[in-house]
Motif scaffolding. Structure first.
Motif, short mmCIF file in Angstrom:
data_model
loop_
_atom_site.label_atom_id
_atom_site.label_comp_id
_atom_site.label_asym_id
_atom_site.label_seq_id
_atom_site.Cartn_x
_atom_site.Cartn_y
_atom_site.Cartn_z
N ALA A 1 0.84 -1.21 0.00
CA ALA A 1 0.00 0.00 0.00
C ALA A 1 0.87 1.25 0.00
N LEU A 2 2.00 1.19 0.74
CA LEU A 2 2.90 2.35 0.81
C LEU A 2 3.63 2.59 -0.52
N ILE A 3 3.81 1.54 -1.30
CA ILE A 3 4.38 1.71 -2.65
C ILE A 3 3.29 2.24 -3.60
N ALA A 4 2.10 1.64 -3.50
CA ALA A 4 1.03 1.97 -4.45
C ALA A 4 0.51 3.41 -4.26
N ALA A 5 0.45 3.87 -3.01
CA ALA A 5 -0.14 5.20 -2.76
C ALA A 5 0.63 6.32 -3.47
N PRO A 6 1.94 6.45 -3.26
CA PRO A 6 2.65 7.52 -3.97
C PRO A 6 2.69 7.31 -5.48
N VAL A 7 2.77 6.04 -5.91
CA VAL A 7 2.77 5.76 -7.35
C VAL A 7 1.45 6.24 -7.98
N ALA A 8 0.33 5.90 -7.31
CA ALA A 8 -0.99 6.32 -7.83
C ALA A 8 -1.10 7.85 -7.80
N TRP A 9 -0.63 8.45 -6.72
CA TRP A 9 -0.70 9.92 -6.59
C TRP A 9 0.11 10.57 -7.71
N LEU A 10 1.33 10.04 -7.94
CA LEU A 10 2.20 10.60 -8.97
C LEU A 10 1.59 10.39 -10.37
N THR A 11 1.04 9.20 -10.59
CA THR A 11 0.41 8.91 -11.89
C THR A 11 -0.76 9.87 -12.11
N PHE A 12 -1.53 10.08 -11.04
CA PHE A 12 -2.69 10.98 -11.14
C PHE A 12 -2.24 12.41 -11.43
N ARG A 13 -1.18 12.83 -10.75
CA ARG A 13 -0.68 14.21 -10.93
C ARG A 13 -0.06 14.40 -12.31
N LEU A 14 0.58 13.34 -12.81
CA LEU A 14 1.28 13.46 -14.10
C LEU A 14 0.44 12.96 -15.27
N ARG A 15 -0.88 12.85 -15.03
CA ARG A 15 -1.73 12.29 -16.09
C ARG A 15 -1.72 13.15 -17.36
N ASP A 16 -1.39 14.44 -17.19
CA ASP A 16 -1.33 15.31 -18.37
C ASP A 16 -0.31 14.81 -19.39
N LEU A 17 0.75 14.13 -18.89
CA LEU A 17 1.76 13.59 -19.81
C LEU A 17 1.17 12.45 -20.65
N LEU A 18 0.19 11.74 -20.06
CA LEU A 18 -0.44 10.62 -20.78
C LEU A 18 -1.57 11.10 -21.69
N MET A 19 -1.98 12.36 -21.50
CA MET A 19 -3.20 12.83 -22.18
C MET A 19 -3.18 12.70 -23.71
N PRO A 20 -2.06 12.99 -24.39
CA PRO A 20 -2.10 12.82 -25.85
C PRO A 20 -2.48 11.39 -26.26
#
Lengths: 146, 193
Positions: free
Chosen positions: B159-178
């Protein structure tokens, strides 16, 4: 004789058909509903999903290592995709037949899912494909122009 | 810390056999198929469930983010596994096993990290649905300890690995947007988004 992977595929297929009916009912996407009544769509969908899991778990040992006949994570993901995709196709075909006469107010030709809100899926898809066939150059300009 | 972890594991795993009905339920819950497939089907549901276009699009982007977070959480576990190997509790302790005998490292749990990755990412899109996902992931984690597959710390670490990974993925979703926008446009042609 069904293999483990076939059982898993069938479980996902049946459960996904049920889940899609619940989702389309809540999302008011009437063109994709097989049953118009919300109670039947949601109750029947839930029953189908639960029945799929009960059948899967009660017809054999499911806690098996991948080298002993179970599925590794990649194979599991692949069969989930196949099962869910098949469920989408089955739903579209059946809903298009059941809702053959449904032709609600005409949505814009690139409305996507909203086009199926009150229209038969096959008709909405035909309209969408015909629109894209004529306008693909202008619609894809942003992605591929230099 | 490791000693307390082992004691907590033995206490929880010690209940196996006392309530046969609970053991049967856990045998289903701990499976690789029930909770992971249920969460995947819930993502399918999330794709279609919203009636207004903007909210639906936000949820559909959330599905992409959740799948990315799941993959990256598994990658995080893979990296930790490459550096540190912890034997499974049934190999080191007198544990009762309700599952098959996995051969990979116990710490952290790959399966739990994947479901927590999905759950935390969904929570970033919709708190109510995300809370249900997190509850399901927690039940999954608990069942893996109860069934003798993991130590409690393995699940907490996941859970401690997944939480920051999910947060970072969510925050950096603009990079995935194209990529997301291109896929969604293609899917929209088929009246699916």
């Amino acid at each position: 004789m069904f293999t483990f992977a076939t059982d898993y595929y069938l479980c996902v297929l049946i459960a996904a058909i049920g889940v899609l009916q619940i989702a389309f009912s809540i999302g008011k996407i009437r063109g994709l509903l097989i049953f118009k009544s919300p109670i039947i769509a949601r109750g029947g969908g839930l029953a189908l999903a639960v029945a799929a899991f009960i059948w899967f778990f009660s017809t054999g040992t499911r806690n098996i290592n991948d080298y002993e006949g179970g599925l590794d994570a990649n194979t599991q993901a692949l069969f989930f995709f196949f099962g869910a995709f098949s469920a989408v196709v089955v739903t579209f075909v059946v809903a298009s037949i059941v809702n053959y006469r449904m032709a609600g107010p005409t949505a814009s030709r690139d409305a996507g899912l909203d086009a199926v809100r009150d229209t038969n899926y096959a008709k909405a898809l035909a309209r969408s494909l015909s629109y894209w066939w004529k306008n693909w150059r202008t619609q894809t300009k942003d992605y591929f122009s230099g | 810390m490791a000693h307390a972890d082992e004691r907590l594991f033995l206490w929880l795993n010690g209940f196996v056999g006392t309530i046969p009905a609970l053991d049967r339920v856990v045998t289903w819950l701990v499976s690789d198929y029930l909770i992971p497939v249920t969460l995947a089907l819930a993502l399918v549901m999330m794709w279609f469930i919203k009636t207004d276009k903007d909210t639906r699009e936000r949820h559909q982007i959330g599905v992409f983010v959740a799948l990315t977070a799941m993959a990256l959480s598994s990658l995080g576990v893979f990296i930790v596994n490459a550096m540190y190997f912890r034997p499974r509790p049934f190999e080191s302790l007198d544990a009762t096993l309700l599952f098959y005998r996995p051969t990979d490292s116990s710490f952290p749990s790959n399966a739990a990290a994947a479901v927590f990755g999905i759950a935390f990412a969904v929570w970033g899109v919709n708190r109510r649905i995300g809370s249900m996902f997190i509850a399901a992931a927690a039940v999954y984690g608990f069942s893996r300890v109860y069934a003798g597959v993991h130590y409690p710390l393995d699940i907490v670490a996941s859970a401690l690995i997944a939480a920051p990974v999910a947060w970072l993925t969510f925050r950096l979703r603009d990079l995935l947007m194209p990529i997301i926008r291109l896929v969604m446009k293609a899917v929209r042609i088929l009246c699916l988004a």
